[in-house]
Structure formats: C-alpha cells, structure tokens
Design an enzyme around this catalytic site. Structure first.
Site, PDB file in Angstrom:
ATOM      1  N   SER A  80       0.765   6.316   2.512  1.00  0.00           N
ATOM      2  CA  SER A  80       1.657   7.605   3.445  1.00  0.00           C
ATOM      3  C   SER A  80       2.801   7.939   2.795  1.00  0.00           C
ATOM      4  O   SER A  80       3.561   7.143   2.041  1.00  0.00           O
ATOM      5  CB  SER A  80       1.958   6.921   4.732  1.00  0.00           C
ATOM      6  OG  SER A  80       0.829   6.277   5.488  1.00  0.00           O
ATOM      7  N   GLU A  90      -6.338   8.538  17.231  1.00  0.00           N
ATOM      8  CA  GLU A  90      -6.843   9.853  17.562  1.00  0.00           C
ATOM      9  C   GLU A  90      -7.643  10.157  16.291  1.00  0.00           C
ATOM     10  O   GLU A  90      -8.917  10.684  16.641  1.00  0.00           O
ATOM     11  CB  GLU A  90      -5.714  11.002  17.376  1.00  0.00           C
ATOM     12  CG  GLU A  90      -4.870  10.936  18.923  1.00  0.00           C
ATOM     13  CD  GLU A  90      -3.957   9.772  19.041  1.00  0.00           C
ATOM     14  OE1 GLU A  90      -3.430   9.281  18.014  1.00  0.00           O
ATOM     15  OE2 GLU A  90      -3.390   9.818  20.193  1.00  0.00           O
ATOM     16  N   GLN A 148       0.954  -1.160   0.031  1.00  0.00           N
ATOM     17  CA  GLN A 148      -0.059   0.120  -0.262  1.00  0.00           C
ATOM     18  C   GLN A 148       0.774   1.383  -0.093  1.00  0.00           C
ATOM     19  O   GLN A 148       1.569   1.633   0.820  1.00  0.00           O
ATOM     20  CB  GLN A 148      -0.993  -0.139   1.294  1.00  0.00           C
ATOM     21  CG  GLN A 148      -1.838   1.175   1.517  1.00  0.00           C
ATOM     22  CD  GLN A 148      -2.219   1.199   2.819  1.00  0.00           C
ATOM     23  OE1 GLN A 148      -1.722   0.636   3.665  1.00  0.00           O
ATOM     24  NE2 GLN A 148      -3.269   1.921   3.143  1.00  0.00           N
ATOM     25  N   GLU A 197      -9.255  -1.524   5.403  1.00  0.00           N
ATOM     26  CA  GLU A 197      -8.125  -1.511   6.233  1.00  0.00           C
ATOM     27  C   GLU A 197      -8.249  -1.587   7.773  1.00  0.00           C
ATOM     28  O   GLU A 197      -7.725  -2.752   8.310  1.00  0.00           O
ATOM     29  CB  GLU A 197      -6.970  -0.536   6.086  1.00  0.00           C
ATOM     30  CG  GLU A 197      -5.725  -0.388   6.764  1.00  0.00           C
ATOM     31  CD  GLU A 197      -5.047   0.274   6.330  1.00  0.00           C
ATOM     32  OE1 GLU A 197      -5.217   1.339   5.974  1.00  0.00           O
ATOM     33  OE2 GLU A 197      -3.650   0.274   6.567  1.00  0.00           O
TER      34      GLU A 197
END
Ligand SMILES: Cc1cc2nc3c(=O)[nH]c(=O)nc-3n(C[C@H](O)[C@H](O)[C@H](O)COP(=O)(O)OP(=O)(O)OC[C@H]3O[C@@H](n4cnc5c(N)ncnc54)[C@H](O)[C@@H]3O)c2cc1C
Length: 388
Positions: A111, A358, A108, A226
């Site tokens: 990021s 978060e 993947q 995911e």
C-alpha cells in the site's frame, strides 16, 4: 505418505531431537526434517505430502517449541507461498528456513498513500542500474516493518505501459541504506504498522521475485493467500474465537440478559457457525491446490462477524472502566488475550486490512458469482498518463 507414516516420521524425529534443548536448534531441525509445512517440497521444510497431514504433525508436536506465528503472520501466510511459487531455487533455499523459524521477520510493502484498493496504480519506482535496482517511493500501513529483516515489495519498473503491466515484485532488504521506518499510531493507541520511506535503495537483481513486468501476477498470489491467512487459515472450535468471548460475557452477567440481546446473540451464533464451517471447507480446498477467490468470502465474513461480536460484547459490558480502554503496547494482534475494549477497536481494521469489504464484494460478485464487472476505463492507458 499417509497418517501412520507421518506419525512414524515425527516419532523418529523426536527420538533424535530433544524438545527440551535449544529452541532454535529444535525448530531448525524440524524444518530440515520436512516437518515445518509438509506440503512444501523436500529440502524446503516439507515432504511433498498432502497438506492435511500438517494437522497430524502439529498435533504430535504440540508440546514442543513452537514458532511465533503472530509477528511472522505476513512471512508465513503471504511471503512463503509467494517465494515458493515464484522464487528461484536459490531464493527458496535462502529465505524459507529463517522465515519459518522466525529468525528473519517479513513485512508487506504494497500500500501507498495514493494506492490501496487500486494497488496497481502504485508509484514507487524501481529503475535498473546494471545488476541492481534503485528504488524510490513511499509505502504506508506496513505492519511490523519496525522488526522486519525483509519486505515483499511491488514497484513500478515501466511507467509507459498500462498500470497492471509495468510492475515488478522484489524482496526488499529492510536493513539497506535508504530504508526509513516511522511508526503510525492506531485507534487502539498502539503502533503495529508504519510508513516506510524508500530513498535510493539499492536492491541486487537477485532479490527480484518473478520476471520484470510480471509483478501483478506475483502480487495476486500474495493477496489470495493474505485473505485466507486473515479470514480462514486457523481452525476455530465450535463456539470459540470471538464468539467465545461474547458467550463468556453472556454467562457471567445474567442480569444483562434481555430477549433482544438473546435474539441478536443467537443470530450471530448461527452466522459464526456457518463461517466456521465455510472455513473448514476452504481449508479442504487448499489441500487440493492454491487459494482462489473463495478466500475473499471468508475474509469478508470474518471482518463482519468480528465487528458485530466485539460490538455486542462491549454493549453487554456496561461496567467497562478506564482500564478497559487504556492499552499497553503490543507487538502483535491478540484478540483473545486482551480486553473487550481492545477487541472492539482493533476489529475496525478487519474490514480494511487485506482488502476492504467493498473490494472483496466486488471480487466475489465478479469472480465467484459471475456478475458484470465494474467499468475499468483506465486499463489500457499508460500509467504515466493516468490522472493523479
Ligand atoms: C490494520 C491494518 C494493517 C495493514 N497492514 C498492511 C501491510 O502490512 N502492508 C500493506 O501494504 N498494507 C497494509 N494495510 C493497508 C490496506 O491493505 C489498505 O488500507 C486497504 O487495501 C485499503 O486501501 P486504502 O486505505 O488506500 O483505502 P482506499 O483504497 O482509498 O479506499 C477508501 C474507501 O473507498 C472504498 N473503495 C475504493 N475503491 C472502491 C471500489 N472500486 N468500489 C467500492 N468501494 C471502493 C474502500 O472500500 C474504502 O472504504 C493495512 C491496513 C490496516 C487497516
């Protein structure tokens, strides 16, 4: 199709294909017979049947050659449902079979050094050149890139529109010239993930998944899957999983038992049981359709529990020696075949990978509980004008 019918199918399949024969041939035949993921369409590894029948198939075929799901977690859990939802017929036929059999591993490429939680700010560019796209940029934390044949890639194709709108989703050929994979070492001492440099990588337009500019919507399908894949896909037996490892320590070392540890273990046991049952409910919802934001709750609980349980385990094992913290290299994450030191350190990543805790709390508060949204001052600003 119902349970007796699917059992009949499996029996007929086993009559024609010897599980003791060639492993790969057996897996390919299982895919072709629609017994890979039964809820997928016919011809694509499925039978268009209800997803809950997969458990029946898996049970019936439990003693036959199995797919190696660890190293292919991203392919199975994330790339496959995205290809099914957005791929052309040709792409689905090209990619799904070797993905399921494990002949082609997937990673993947989302990021970046400057884009993680706020993925939509990513800067990797894809510029159209005739029938091809030329990709330049850098990805990071790419698990398994070093043994991947393909990557799911989100790149910016239009910097002049706001960040969510100028993205396009591609399948990246990891063997193409200009793809460079470098290992990154983790706290466990291993290098499961990598940084990936993309320099003038040419991808044919038929490796585009979904429409130009629609990459954010396609990526949402990947991300929802995911969270389910990390947090709630596998069914755990009562008292099993990470809790089982801690219970073993508790039973093996009676001299460590104190009232305080007992109370903490009981509280975690209750939480693990609630999480386990929520996972079962989530899987039932999946039978009815695609994963929604509820998967975020599962992933959040999974991360918290893994960290608390592995911490308690280490605390109870006051006899841990050097060997418990020295690690051999491994290709996959293996929480249960490894020692408590490994589990404790690896669990730290659970609250970061697949969306930090978060961010998941933000998603739950906004999309499940309906609380006011975070202010998003940049959502109408062209990406090129955003401060970086
Ligand atoms: C083991 C592991 C494997 C991974 N594998 C992959 C992979 O295969 N492919 C891939 O693309 N990525 C992968 N990742 C990357 C992962 O998705 C990112 O690390 C994650 O999304 C967080 O992004 P970041 O690291 O840039 O942190 P940042 O986004 O920079 O966040 C830093 C801190 O700020 C907090 N924060 C940020 N925004 C907010 C907000 N709005 N509200 C409250 N807090 C906020 C975060 O929670 C975090 O604590 C992996 C990560 C790990 C740990």
């Amino acid at each position: 199709m119902n349970e007796p019918e699917i059992k009949e199918r499996v029996a007929a399949f086993l009559g024609e294909h010897d599980p003791a024969g060639d492993r790969l041939e057996f897996l390919r035949a299982r895919f072709d017979a629609g017994l890979a993921w039964v809820w997928f369409p016919e011809g694509l590894g499925g039978l268009g049947a209800s997803r809950e029948l997969q458990q029946v198939v898996d049970r019936e075929l439990a003693h036959t050659p199995q797919i190696t799901s660890g190293v292919q977690g991203i392919g199975l859990g994330m790339a496959a449902p995205t290809i099914l939802a957005f791929g052309t017929e040709e792409q689905r036929r090209r990619f799904l079979r070797p993905l399921w059999t494990g002949e082609e591993i997937w990673c993947q490429l989302f990021s970046e050094p400057g884009a993680g939680s706020d993925l939509a700010t990513l800067a990797t560019r894809a510029v159209r050149d005739g029938d091809e796209w030329v990709v330049d940029g850098q990805k990071v934390w790419t698990s398994g890139a070093h043994h991947s044949r393909w990557g799911i890639l989100v790149a910016r194709t239009d910097p002049d529109v706001p960040k969510h709108r100028g993205l396009t989703y591609f399948v990246c050929d990891m063997h193409a010239p200009g793809v460079e994979v470098r290992p990154l070492r983790q706290i466990t001492g291993e290098a499961e993930f990598n940084e990936v440099f993309l320099t003038g990588v040419r991808l044919p337009d038929d490796l585009r998944l979904g429409a130009v500019g629609d990459g954010w919507r396609v990526a949402q399908t990947t991300l929802m899957n995911e969270r389910v894949a990390i947090g709630g896909a596998a069914s755990v037996r009562r008292g099993g999983g990470m809790l089982g490892a801690v219970l073993d320590t508790w039973r093996e070392q009676p001299e460590l038992r104190t009232h305080d540890l007992h109370q903490r273990l009981l509280a975690l046991w209750v939480e693990a049981e609630v999480t386990r049952l929520s996972g079962a409910r989530l899987r039932e919802q999946l039978v009815a359709g695609h994963p929604g934001p509820e998967g975020s709750g599962m992933k959040l609980s999974f991360a918290r529990l893994n960290q608390a349980l592995s911490g308690l385990d280490v605390e109870m094992r006051r006899d841990l020696g050097y060997d418990d913290w020295a690690f051999r290299r491994s290709e996959t994450v293996d929480f249960y075949g490894r020692g408590p030191g490994y589990r404790y350190l690896r669990a730290k990543g659970n609250s970061i990978e697949g969306g930090t805790s978060e961010i998941l709390r933000n998603i739950i508060s906004e999309r499940v509980l309906g609380l006011p949204a975070e202010p998003r001052v940049d959502k109408d600003v062209p990406w090129k004008d955003l401060p970086r």
